[in-house]
Scaffold this active site. Structure first.
Site, PDB file in Angstrom:
ATOM      1  N   GLU A   1      -7.265 -11.352 -22.019  1.00 23.85           N
ATOM      2  CA  GLU A   1      -7.340 -10.272 -21.025  1.00 23.85           C
ATOM      3  C   GLU A   1      -8.583 -10.392 -20.150  1.00 23.85           C
ATOM      4  O   GLU A   1      -8.601  -9.880 -19.031  1.00 23.85           O
ATOM      5  CB  GLU A   1      -7.269  -8.899 -21.709  1.00 23.85           C
ATOM      6  CG  GLU A   1      -8.565  -8.397 -22.342  1.00 23.85           C
ATOM      7  CD  GLU A   1      -8.900  -9.076 -23.671  1.00 23.85           C
ATOM      8  OE1 GLU A   1      -8.156  -9.971 -24.096  1.00 23.85           O
ATOM      9  OE2 GLU A   1      -9.935  -8.698 -24.277  1.00 23.85           O
TER      10      GLU A   1
ATOM     11  N   HIS B   1      -9.825 -13.852 -26.209  1.00 28.03           N
ATOM     12  CA  HIS B   1      -9.577 -12.665 -25.372  1.00 28.03           C
ATOM     13  C   HIS B   1      -8.970 -13.059 -24.023  1.00 28.03           C
ATOM     14  O   HIS B   1      -9.689 -13.116 -23.011  1.00 28.03           O
ATOM     15  CB  HIS B   1     -10.890 -11.899 -25.145  1.00 28.03           C
ATOM     16  CG  HIS B   1     -11.321 -11.073 -26.303  1.00 28.03           C
ATOM     17  ND1 HIS B   1     -10.879  -9.785 -26.507  1.00 28.03           N
ATOM     18  CD2 HIS B   1     -12.142 -11.365 -27.342  1.00 28.03           C
ATOM     19  CE1 HIS B   1     -11.427  -9.306 -27.618  1.00 28.03           C
ATOM     20  NE2 HIS B   1     -12.192 -10.243 -28.145  1.00 28.03           N
TER      21      HIS B   1
ATOM     22  N   CYS C   1      -7.682 -10.778 -30.937  1.00 27.69           N
ATOM     23  CA  CYS C   1      -8.957 -10.717 -31.684  1.00 27.69           C
ATOM     24  C   CYS C   1      -8.798  -9.884 -32.968  1.00 27.69           C
ATOM     25  O   CYS C   1      -8.162 -10.338 -33.899  1.00 27.69           O
ATOM     26  CB  CYS C   1     -10.084 -10.199 -30.800  1.00 27.69           C
ATOM     27  SG  CYS C   1     -11.703 -10.641 -31.466  1.00 27.69           S
TER      28      CYS C   1
END
Ligand code: MN
Length: 236
Positions: free
Chosen positions: A210, A208, A106
């Site tokens: 994660e 994202h 990001c």
């Protein structure tokens, strides 16, 4: 083998605390890395920080000061963290010159791209009608990203079309020196870049991974490949 992954952080002036969201830490740890949080120190410290870590995760956060890509601030630009900008840009320049792997997420893809001499759109809401600020849960893939088949990202994901989450109002504009775009949303905006040099492993994604490491195979593959690369380089 222990592989130290430096994760860049944000700083909250209000309560005087350094912050990294847990999903970055958990994904790195579960993929086999040892997460180390990197505060935004004075840029004169980046060589020591670079030497201390085996790989780097540039995490998400607020906007980058457009001064770093030669623009004046425009309407639509969000919050700026000058200390974080200075530290991360300096660290990213070292990473771009070196051989240690980096995953940039990001804000991270934007930092690495700017450090490589590229630029970003200060506010994409004026140039696309595709929704890049989803209202869905963070793990949910809300838009498509098309992956270039001649990319390292494609070798990792083995997939031309993936669904990704989206929480950004900026995006890569001019691609920095040594990088190439390798993933695009359907509106043509760049969602992934990678280093061209075969001896390096630097990958930036606008989404994202994660947030969906545990449930999304593409996100899982990204972190696994990153940590595997860090380990194999450390062995050599
Ligand atoms: Mn997006």
């Amino acid at each position: 083998m222990v592989c130290i992954i430096g994760i860049t952080s944000s700083f909250n002036e209000g309560n005087s605390q350094h912050h990294v969201a847990d999903p970055y830490v958990t994904a790195v740890y579960q993929a086999g890395g040892l997460p180390f949080l990197l505060p935004s120190l004075d840029p004169t410290q980046v060589e020591d920080v670079y030497a201390a870590c085996d790989g780097f995760l540039f995490s998400g956060g607020v906007d980058v000061d457009p001064y770093y890509f030669g623009e004046e601030p425009q309407q639509g630009l969000g919050e700026i963290d000058p200390q974080r900008d200075a530290f991360e840009i300096a660290l990213a320049r070292l990473v771009l010159q070196g051989r240690k792997p980096a995953l940039a997420i990001c804000r991270g893809i934007q930092v690495v791209n700017i450090a490589a001499g590229g630029s970003i759109y200060q506010d994409i809401t004026t140039i696309t009608s595709l929704c890049h600020s989803q209202q869905a849960p963070r793990y949910h893939g809300s838009h498509t990203v098309e992956i270039a088949e001649d990319s390292r990202l494609y070798q990792i994901l083995k997939n031309k079309d993936i669904r990704v989450n989206s929480f950004h109002h900026q995006a890569v504009n001019l691609v920095g020196k040594g990088l190439k775009a390798c993933g695009w949303s359907k509106d043509g905006l760049i969602e992934a870049v990678e280093i061209q040099h075969k001896e390096q492993w630097i990958l930036g994604v606008q989404w994202h991974p994660e947030c969906c490491y545990a449930i999304d195979s593409s996100a899982h593959k990204l972190f696994q490949s990153f940590i595997r690369e860090v380990k194999s380089r450390k062995e050599r």
